[in-house]
Design a protein around this motif. Structure first.
Motif, PDB file in Angstrom:
ATOM      1  N   ASN A  25      87.147 108.832  56.536  1.00  0.00           N
ATOM      2  CA  ASN A  25      86.242 109.429  57.529  1.00  0.00           C
ATOM      3  C   ASN A  25      85.026 108.554  57.832  1.00  0.00           C
ATOM      4  OD1 ASN A  25      87.931 111.674  57.784  1.00  0.00           O
ATOM      5  ND2 ASN A  25      86.891 112.772  56.142  1.00  0.00           N
ATOM      6  N   ALA A  26      85.218 107.245  57.776  1.00  0.00           N
ATOM      7  CA  ALA A  26      84.153 106.341  58.225  1.00  0.00           C
ATOM      8  C   ALA A  26      83.907 106.565  59.716  1.00  0.00           C
ATOM      9  CB  ALA A  26      84.548 104.892  57.963  1.00  0.00           C
ATOM     10  N   MET A  27      82.655 106.477  60.104  1.00  0.00           N
ATOM     11  CA  MET A  27      82.248 106.762  61.484  1.00  0.00           C
ATOM     12  C   MET A  27      82.413 105.526  62.359  1.00  0.00           C
ATOM     13  SD  MET A  27      80.917 109.977  61.850  1.00  0.00           S
ATOM     14  CE  MET A  27      79.555 109.935  63.029  1.00  0.00           C
ATOM     15  N   THR A  28      83.206 105.656  63.421  1.00  0.00           N
ATOM     16  CA  THR A  28      83.320 104.589  64.410  1.00  0.00           C
ATOM     17  C   THR A  28      82.115 104.629  65.346  1.00  0.00           C
ATOM     18  OG1 THR A  28      84.495 105.935  66.026  1.00  0.00           O
ATOM     19  CG2 THR A  28      85.835 104.803  64.349  1.00  0.00           C
ATOM     20  N   ALA A  29      81.967 103.590  66.154  1.00  0.00           N
ATOM     21  CA  ALA A  29      80.869 103.557  67.123  1.00  0.00           C
ATOM     22  C   ALA A  29      80.939 104.758  68.057  1.00  0.00           C
ATOM     23  CB  ALA A  29      80.916 102.255  67.917  1.00  0.00           C
ATOM     24  N   ALA A  30      82.145 105.083  68.510  1.00  0.00           N
ATOM     25  CA  ALA A  30      82.308 106.212  69.426  1.00  0.00           C
ATOM     26  C   ALA A  30      81.930 107.528  68.753  1.00  0.00           C
ATOM     27  CB  ALA A  30      83.747 106.269  69.934  1.00  0.00           C
ATOM     28  N   MET A  31      82.241 107.666  67.488  1.00  0.00           N
ATOM     29  CA  MET A  31      81.906 108.884  66.761  1.00  0.00           C
ATOM     30  C   MET A  31      80.399 109.027  66.589  1.00  0.00           C
ATOM     31  SD  MET A  31      85.032 108.593  64.028  1.00  0.00           S
ATOM     32  CE  MET A  31      84.667 110.001  62.978  1.00  0.00           C
ATOM     33  N   TRP A  32      79.724 107.923  66.246  1.00  0.00           N
ATOM     34  CA  TRP A  32      78.254 107.973  66.137  1.00  0.00           C
ATOM     35  C   TRP A  32      77.645 108.416  67.464  1.00  0.00           C
ATOM     36  CZ3 TRP A  32      76.218 108.225  61.640  1.00  0.00           C
ATOM     37  CH2 TRP A  32      76.632 107.434  60.565  1.00  0.00           C
ATOM     38  N   ARG A  33      78.161 107.853  68.555  1.00  0.00           N
ATOM     39  CA  ARG A  33      77.582 108.162  69.875  1.00  0.00           C
ATOM     40  C   ARG A  33      77.854 109.600  70.294  1.00  0.00           C
ATOM     41  NH1 ARG A  33      79.842 102.824  71.084  1.00  0.00           N
ATOM     42  NH2 ARG A  33      78.146 101.292  71.060  1.00  0.00           N
ATOM     43  N   GLN A  58      89.824 115.540  51.981  1.00  0.00           N
ATOM     44  CA  GLN A  58      89.139 115.524  50.693  1.00  0.00           C
ATOM     45  C   GLN A  58      88.012 114.503  50.605  1.00  0.00           C
ATOM     46  OE1 GLN A  58      89.785 117.894  48.299  1.00  0.00           O
ATOM     47  NE2 GLN A  58      90.949 118.697  50.035  1.00  0.00           N
ATOM     48  N   THR A  59      87.456 114.134  51.740  1.00  0.00           N
ATOM     49  CA  THR A  59      86.278 113.268  51.703  1.00  0.00           C
ATOM     50  C   THR A  59      85.347 113.642  52.839  1.00  0.00           C
ATOM     51  OG1 THR A  59      85.579 110.954  51.396  1.00  0.00           O
ATOM     52  CG2 THR A  59      87.121 111.396  53.186  1.00  0.00           C
ATOM     53  N   PHE A  60      84.050 113.397  52.634  1.00  0.00           N
ATOM     54  CA  PHE A  60      83.056 113.737  53.661  1.00  0.00           C
ATOM     55  C   PHE A  60      82.934 112.595  54.650  1.00  0.00           C
ATOM     56  CE2 PHE A  60      78.605 113.898  55.160  1.00  0.00           C
ATOM     57  CZ  PHE A  60      78.617 115.153  55.750  1.00  0.00           C
ATOM     58  N   CYS A  61      82.380 111.467  54.218  1.00  0.00           N
ATOM     59  CA  CYS A  61      82.229 110.309  55.106  1.00  0.00           C
ATOM     60  C   CYS A  61      81.869 109.098  54.266  1.00  0.00           C
ATOM     61  CB  CYS A  61      81.142 110.582  56.153  1.00  0.00           C
ATOM     62  SG  CYS A  61      80.761 109.169  57.219  1.00  0.00           S
ATOM     63  N   ALA A  62      82.616 108.013  54.452  1.00  0.00           N
ATOM     64  CA  ALA A  62      82.397 106.786  53.686  1.00  0.00           C
ATOM     65  C   ALA A  62      81.444 105.823  54.384  1.00  0.00           C
ATOM     66  CB  ALA A  62      83.732 106.091  53.418  1.00  0.00           C
ATOM     67  N   GLY A  63      80.725 106.302  55.407  1.00  0.00           N
ATOM     68  CA  GLY A  63      79.759 105.450  56.093  1.00  0.00           C
ATOM     69  C   GLY A  63      80.242 105.026  57.464  1.00  0.00           C
ATOM     70  N   ALA A  64      79.895 103.817  57.848  1.00  0.00           N
ATOM     71  CA  ALA A  64      80.258 103.303  59.170  1.00  0.00           C
ATOM     72  C   ALA A  64      81.526 102.463  59.086  1.00  0.00           C
ATOM     73  CB  ALA A  64      79.122 102.465  59.736  1.00  0.00           C
ATOM     74  N   ASP A  65      82.367 102.603  60.086  1.00  0.00           N
ATOM     75  CA  ASP A  65      83.555 101.760  60.214  1.00  0.00           C
ATOM     76  C   ASP A  65      83.117 100.471  60.908  1.00  0.00           C
ATOM     77  OD1 ASP A  65      85.930 100.522  60.683  1.00  0.00           O
ATOM     78  OD2 ASP A  65      86.902 102.227  61.648  1.00  0.00           O
ATOM     79  N   ILE A  66      82.758  99.486  60.102  1.00  0.00           N
ATOM     80  CA  ILE A  66      82.193  98.246  60.635  1.00  0.00           C
ATOM     81  C   ILE A  66      83.169  97.534  61.563  1.00  0.00           C
ATOM     82  CG2 ILE A  66      81.229  95.992  60.020  1.00  0.00           C
ATOM     83  CD1 ILE A  66      79.423  98.290  59.310  1.00  0.00           C
ATOM     84  N   SER A  67      84.481  97.752  61.373  1.00  0.00           N
ATOM     85  CA  SER A  67      85.474  97.066  62.206  1.00  0.00           C
ATOM     86  C   SER A  67      85.360  97.468  63.671  1.00  0.00           C
ATOM     87  CB  SER A  67      86.886  97.362  61.700  1.00  0.00           C
ATOM     88  OG  SER A  67      87.226  98.729  61.895  1.00  0.00           O
ATOM     89  N   THR A  68      84.776  98.622  63.953  1.00  0.00           N
ATOM     90  CA  THR A  68      84.611  99.058  65.346  1.00  0.00           C
ATOM     91  C   THR A  68      83.256  98.654  65.916  1.00  0.00           C
ATOM     92  OG1 THR A  68      83.597 101.216  64.842  1.00  0.00           O
ATOM     93  CG2 THR A  68      86.004 101.076  64.787  1.00  0.00           C
ATOM     94  N   LEU A  69      82.463  97.950  65.109  1.00  0.00           N
ATOM     95  CA  LEU A  69      81.098  97.605  65.520  1.00  0.00           C
ATOM     96  C   LEU A  69      80.916  96.093  65.634  1.00  0.00           C
ATOM     97  CD1 LEU A  69      79.454 100.186  63.170  1.00  0.00           C
ATOM     98  CD2 LEU A  69      79.325 100.270  65.647  1.00  0.00           C
ATOM     99  N   LYS A  70      82.014  95.394  65.852  1.00  0.00           N
ATOM    100  CA  LYS A  70      81.981  93.947  66.015  1.00  0.00           C
ATOM    101  C   LYS A  70      81.332  93.258  64.805  1.00  0.00           C
ATOM    102  CE  LYS A  70      81.651  94.485  71.036  1.00  0.00           C
ATOM    103  NZ  LYS A  70      80.854  94.240  72.264  1.00  0.00           N
ATOM    104  N   GLY A  71      81.536  93.882  63.637  1.00  0.00           N
ATOM    105  CA  GLY A  71      81.021  93.291  62.413  1.00  0.00           C
ATOM    106  C   GLY A  71      79.522  93.311  62.303  1.00  0.00           C
ATOM    107  N   SER A  72      78.836  94.164  63.039  1.00  0.00           N
ATOM    108  CA  SER A  72      77.374  94.151  63.065  1.00  0.00           C
ATOM    109  C   SER A  72      76.800  95.337  62.311  1.00  0.00           C
ATOM    110  CB  SER A  72      76.862  94.183  64.509  1.00  0.00           C
ATOM    111  OG  SER A  72      75.467  94.385  64.535  1.00  0.00           O
ATOM    112  N   PRO A  73      76.314  95.147  61.070  1.00  0.00           N
ATOM    113  CA  PRO A  73      75.656  96.236  60.365  1.00  0.00           C
ATOM    114  C   PRO A  73      74.416  96.741  61.100  1.00  0.00           C
ATOM    115  CG  PRO A  73      76.234  94.475  58.848  1.00  0.00           C
ATOM    116  CD  PRO A  73      76.456  93.939  60.233  1.00  0.00           C
TER     117      PRO A  73
END
Length: 249
Positions: A25-33, A58-73
């Motif tokens: 359940n990592a958040m993609t850019a689209a999900m954050w928006r 069985q999980t809440f959220c593992a953070g951001a899905d960096i692969s959808t963010l062009k590798g930009s933390p």
């Protein structure tokens, strides 16, 4: 199903489900928006009196899905802060229902909710030190207000994960439930929330979050609402009150 935020309203409770099970359940850019947009819909819906944020499975959220963010933390951080601030500003009670990992941006979202209920076995972590990221000032202050300076420093300095028992002791979690009991307890508690005065809840939320110079505003709202008279009458008549004030006006 594509990674997305699922939204439903049942019995006056809006539920937002973080759905990206392939990546915990990592958040993609689209999900954050999309989160601020969903919150705006729920805030304007007079039928919604409380909101639950949870994760698929069985999980809440593992953070951001960096692969959808062009590798930009940095981009991920900006989107996470915008979503976090929208969640904090939501005018009705919010509750994070946590199973499994609640890490990074997931912890930011949970901390931005008013309350956090978790299942035993859950793990919490604030991990910017693992990526060399400066944690946002607003997020840091919110974490400190929640768990205290020492616990916040432990989490931020180390990036280590803590279990549900420690999260409960530090104030990261308000209730820790046995495995299999989380959904039942969340349902019970949200039924309580929707039965209470939204006027009381909205004022208490603003005051607890540090609102200044709002005393006169809320006193005026109370005078014009009729909720106090209804609450007293219901108490004397030994019945459930029918509160009418809403954040939607």
């Amino acid at each position: 199903m594509e990674p997305q935020l699922l939204y439903r309203v049942t019995d006056s409770v809006a539920t937002v489900v973080i759905h990206h099970p392939a990546k915990r359940n990592a958040m993609t850019a689209a999900m954050w928006r999309s989160l601020p947009e969903l919150l705006e819909v729920a805030a304007g819906d007079p039928d919604v009196r409380a909101l639950v944020l949870t994760g698929e499975g069985q999980t809440f959220c593992a953070g951001a899905d960096i692969s959808t963010l062009k590798g930009s933390p940095k981009e991920a951080q900006g989107l996470a802060v915008a979503a976090e601030e929208a969640l904090t500003a939501f005018p009705k009670p919010t509750l994070a229902a946590v199973r499994g990992h609640c890490v990074g941006g997931g912890s930011q979202l949970a901390a931005a909710c008013d309350l956090r209920f978790a299942e035993e076995g859950s793990l919490f972590g604030v991990t910017p030190a693992k990526l060399g990221i400066v944690y946002p000032a607003s997020s840091t202050r919110r974490l400190v207000a929640l768990v205290g300076p020492a616990a916040a420093k432990y989490l931020l300095f180390s990036g280590e994960l803590i279990d549900g028992e420690r999260a409960l002791r530090t104030g990261m979690v308000d209730e820790l439930l046995p495995e299999g009991e989380l959904a039942k307890r969340v349902s019970e508690f949200t039924r309580i929330l929707v039965s209470r005065s939204q006027l009381t809840q909205a004022a208490a939320k603003e005051f607890a979050d540090g609102a200044r110079d709002k005393d006169s505003y809320w006193a005026e709202q109370a005078r014009g609402s009729g909720d106090t008279a209804e609450g007293v009458a219901a108490f004397l008549e030994r019945r459930q009150p029918r509160f009418t004030w809403t954040t939607s006006g």
